[in-house]
Design an enzyme around this catalytic site. Structure first.
Site, short mmCIF file in Angstrom:
data_model
loop_
_atom_site.label_atom_id
_atom_site.label_comp_id
_atom_site.label_asym_id
_atom_site.label_seq_id
_atom_site.Cartn_x
_atom_site.Cartn_y
_atom_site.Cartn_z
N ARG A 236 -56.70 -34.22 -104.11
CA ARG A 236 -57.87 -33.30 -103.47
C ARG A 236 -58.34 -34.61 -102.97
O ARG A 236 -58.87 -35.48 -103.37
CB ARG A 236 -57.83 -32.55 -103.75
CG ARG A 236 -56.74 -30.96 -103.06
CD ARG A 236 -56.48 -30.57 -102.49
NE ARG A 236 -55.57 -29.61 -102.38
CZ ARG A 236 -54.85 -29.41 -102.18
NH1 ARG A 236 -53.84 -30.36 -101.67
NH2 ARG A 236 -53.27 -28.39 -102.31
N GLU A 265 -60.83 -32.08 -93.85
CA GLU A 265 -59.30 -32.67 -93.18
C GLU A 265 -59.05 -31.09 -91.93
O GLU A 265 -59.82 -29.90 -91.80
CB GLU A 265 -58.63 -31.58 -93.89
CG GLU A 265 -58.61 -32.91 -95.32
CD GLU A 265 -56.91 -32.33 -96.03
OE1 GLU A 265 -56.17 -31.86 -95.92
OE2 GLU A 265 -56.55 -33.54 -96.69
N HIS A 284 -52.66 -35.95 -94.96
CA HIS A 284 -51.87 -34.27 -96.05
C HIS A 284 -50.53 -34.41 -96.08
O HIS A 284 -50.54 -33.10 -95.56
CB HIS A 284 -52.84 -33.69 -96.11
CG HIS A 284 -53.00 -32.67 -97.24
ND1 HIS A 284 -54.17 -31.65 -97.00
CD2 HIS A 284 -51.92 -32.15 -97.69
CE1 HIS A 284 -54.02 -30.95 -98.71
NE2 HIS A 284 -52.51 -31.89 -98.98
#
Length: 315
Positions: A236, A265, A284
């Site tokens: 993360r 994000e 991601h």
């Protein structure tokens, strides 16, 4: 399971870009539930505010969901992590949260290798040369006999370590509880990270995001890394100190980075990470694969059955 619903259809809402695939798989298995869907950050879908069960990727949710929904009884994360869910102020602490831990080993470890190999061979430059019809050659790095540190020793780390041994790499794990784990040459307690970090050619971050892990990979870590070493973050964004990372990359404290996750994000267009030549960015997508629904369905089926039988202990 219909008998367990006491005359009311259980409302289940799924938030995912491929939510319709989950719905198609679950509908015939659970005729006693009603499934609604949402597909994106900007379209969580009708039903998210009054469902009993919410199945979603945490990062696409927001606290308004938990503020408005007063009927929610269980949240199933579609990812390994539960950030974006457990850390929402209006989520009741009485609501259980379950995750997809254990299904991401193949795709996550393959992305780690994609990034290590791409950084080793300067693959972005190879693609630029192809576009420019340029026959420019240079010697690349190899993985054989290199040392990799994996920060966070869980299921994904085990899958990655197994594959690293096939490349004849030395594998060191960093975790809060040192123990023997298959495919690792050494497992070290986190208090020994700074002592060992200088041995590494690659540092792969797989630690979950928790308050105690926020910014745990910081300037102290980067200052101990070799100038030839690479960092890869598949965990993360908040686990790594952004400012310290950017400084280390700009100053040549480390050779480069492969980054799949970010503090914010989507990564803002203003982020300096976009323009650093020694950084490879992926959006991601480490846990994504064409097999994800197939991988996730056994967990969803098991947990939904347990929920409908009021057996939370099996979830």
């Amino acid at each position: 399971f219909v008998k367990k619903l006491r005359g009311n259809m259980t409302k289940v809402h799924i938030c995912a870009f491929n939510a319709d695939e989950y719905k198609q798989s679950l509908d015939p298995l659970f005729p006693g539930i009603r499934i609604s869907i949402g597909r994106s950050y900007n379209d969580l879908g009708e039903g998210v505010d009054d469902c009993e069960v919410l199945i979603a990727f945490g990062p696409i949710l927001n606290d308004r969901v938990f503020q408005r929904n007063k009927k929610l009884k269980w949240v199933q994360s579609l990812g390994t992590g539960v950030d974006g869910i457990f850390d929402q102020p209006n989520l009741s602490p009485e609501i259980p949260i379950t995750s997809m831990r254990g299904i991401h080993g193949p795709q996550m470890s393959e992305l780690a290798f994609l990034l290590m190999l791409a950084l080793n061979r300067n693959f972005p430059k190879i693609l630029d040369n192809q576009k420019q019809h340029s026959w420019d050659r240079w010697p690349g790095l190899i993985l054989e006999h290199k040392s990799i540190g994996i920060w966070g020793v869980g299921t994904v780390a085990g899958a990655l370590a197994k594959r690293c041994k096939a490349f004849d790499m030395k594998v060191i794990g960093f975790t809060r509880t040192a123990r023997e784990v298959q495919y690792f040459d050494q497992i070290l307690d986190l208090k020994n990270v700074l002592w060992a970090i200088g041995q590494l050619d690659y540092l792969v971050v797989l630690a979950p995001y928790t308050p105690e892990n926020e910014g745990i990979v910081n300037s102290s870590v980067f200052s101990e890394m070799k100038e030839s070493a690479f960092i890869i973050n598949l965990a993360r964004g908040k686990v790594v100190d952004d400012k310290a990372l950017i400084q280390a990359l700009k100053n040549g404290e480390i050779a480069g980075a492969g980054l799949d996750v970010f503090t914010k994000e989507p990564l803002p267009s203003s982020s300096p990470l976009w323009d650093l030549d020694n950084v490879i960015i992926t959006p991601h997508m480490g846990g994504m694969s064409e097999s994800y629904v197939r991988q996730a369905m056994p967990v969803l089926e098991h947990n939904l059955k347990a929920y409908l039988e009021n057996d939370y202990g099996r979830m």
